[in-house]
Design a protein around this motif. Structure first.
Motif, PDB file in Angstrom:
ATOM      1  N   LYS A 174       0.719   4.487   0.451  1.00 10.90           N
ATOM      2  CA  LYS A 174       0.659   5.442   1.561  1.00 10.90           C
ATOM      3  C   LYS A 174       1.242   4.833   2.839  1.00 10.90           C
ATOM      4  CE  LYS A 174      -2.447   8.601   3.878  1.00 10.90           C
ATOM      5  NZ  LYS A 174      -2.600   9.908   3.339  1.00 10.90           N
ATOM      6  N   ARG A 175       0.768   3.646   3.183  1.00  9.32           N
ATOM      7  CA  ARG A 175       1.216   2.983   4.407  1.00  9.32           C
ATOM      8  C   ARG A 175       2.696   2.602   4.342  1.00  9.32           C
ATOM      9  NH1 ARG A 175      -1.133  -2.473   4.404  1.00  9.32           N
ATOM     10  NH2 ARG A 175       0.741  -2.879   3.205  1.00  9.32           N
ATOM     11  N   ASP A 186       0.873  -1.166   0.000  1.00  9.77           N
ATOM     12  CA  ASP A 186       0.000   0.000   0.000  1.00  9.77           C
ATOM     13  C   ASP A 186       0.916   1.224   0.000  1.00  9.77           C
ATOM     14  OD1 ASP A 186      -1.276   2.224   1.977  1.00  9.77           O
ATOM     15  OD2 ASP A 186      -2.825   1.263   0.747  1.00  9.77           O
ATOM     16  N   ASP A 226       7.975   9.796  -1.148  1.00  8.78           N
ATOM     17  CA  ASP A 226       6.640   9.823  -1.753  1.00  8.78           C
ATOM     18  C   ASP A 226       6.127  11.244  -1.970  1.00  8.78           C
ATOM     19  OD1 ASP A 226       6.331  10.161   1.035  1.00  8.78           O
ATOM     20  OD2 ASP A 226       4.311   9.344   0.985  1.00  8.78           O
ATOM     21  N   GLU A 227       6.751  12.231  -1.354  1.00  7.18           N
ATOM     22  CA  GLU A 227       6.380  13.625  -1.584  1.00  7.18           C
ATOM     23  C   GLU A 227       7.105  14.197  -2.803  1.00  7.18           C
ATOM     24  OE1 GLU A 227       5.524  15.091   2.958  1.00  7.18           O
ATOM     25  OE2 GLU A 227       7.604  14.984   2.296  1.00  7.18           O
TER      26      GLU A 227
END
Length: 109
Positions: free
Chosen positions: A65-66, A63, A97-98
Motif C-alpha cells: 500500500k505504502r 509495504d 495497484d488498482e
C-alpha cells in the motif's frame, strides 16, 4: 525477500496485445528505476492469451500500500500508467495497484 503475484486482463484484441508486448520489450528506464527506488527487486510478466500474470519480488521492508503509492507519485509513472492503460482496457487514471489484482497462494513447497 517478499513475493507478490498479481493478474490483469488485457483488452481482447490481438493487435493491442501485440503492441502491449512490444511496449514491454522497451520499458522506459525511469519506470524500472522508480520500481527499484520503492523496493521492487525484480519483476516478471507472463501472458497467456489476454491474461497477464506478474511475479514481483521486493525487499523485506516493502509495504504494498505504502510503496505502490510512492511509486505512483514518481515522475513519469502516471504517464506510463496512462500509456499502457489503452491496452489494458483500464482507466488512464488508474494506478498500477488498482489494475493488477493480487492472487491467493494455494500451493507451495
Amino acid at each position: 525477500m517478499k513475493r507478490y503475484c498479481r493478474t490483469l486482463d488485457l483488452a481482447d484484441d490481438p493487435d493491442l496485445i501485440e503492441k502491449y508486448c512490444e511496449v514491454h520489450r522497451h520499458v522506459w528506464p525511469e519506470i524500472i528505476a522508480g520500481q527499484r527506488e520503492v523496493g521492487i527487486v525484480s519483476m516478471e510478466i507472463y501472458r497467456r492469451g489476454n491474461r497477464l500474470f506478474m511475479i514481483m519480488d521486493t525487499c523485506d521492508g516493502f509495504d504494498p500500500k505504502r510503496d505502490m503509492a510512492r511509486l505512483a507519485a514518481l515522475p513519469r509513472q502516471a504517464e506510463w500508467e496512462a500509456y499502457v492503460a489503452r491496452f489494458q482496457g483500464c482507466s488512464p487514471e488508474a494506478r498500477s495497484d488498482e489494475k493488477w489484482q493480487p492472487c491467493e497462494k494455494i500451493f507451495g513447497y
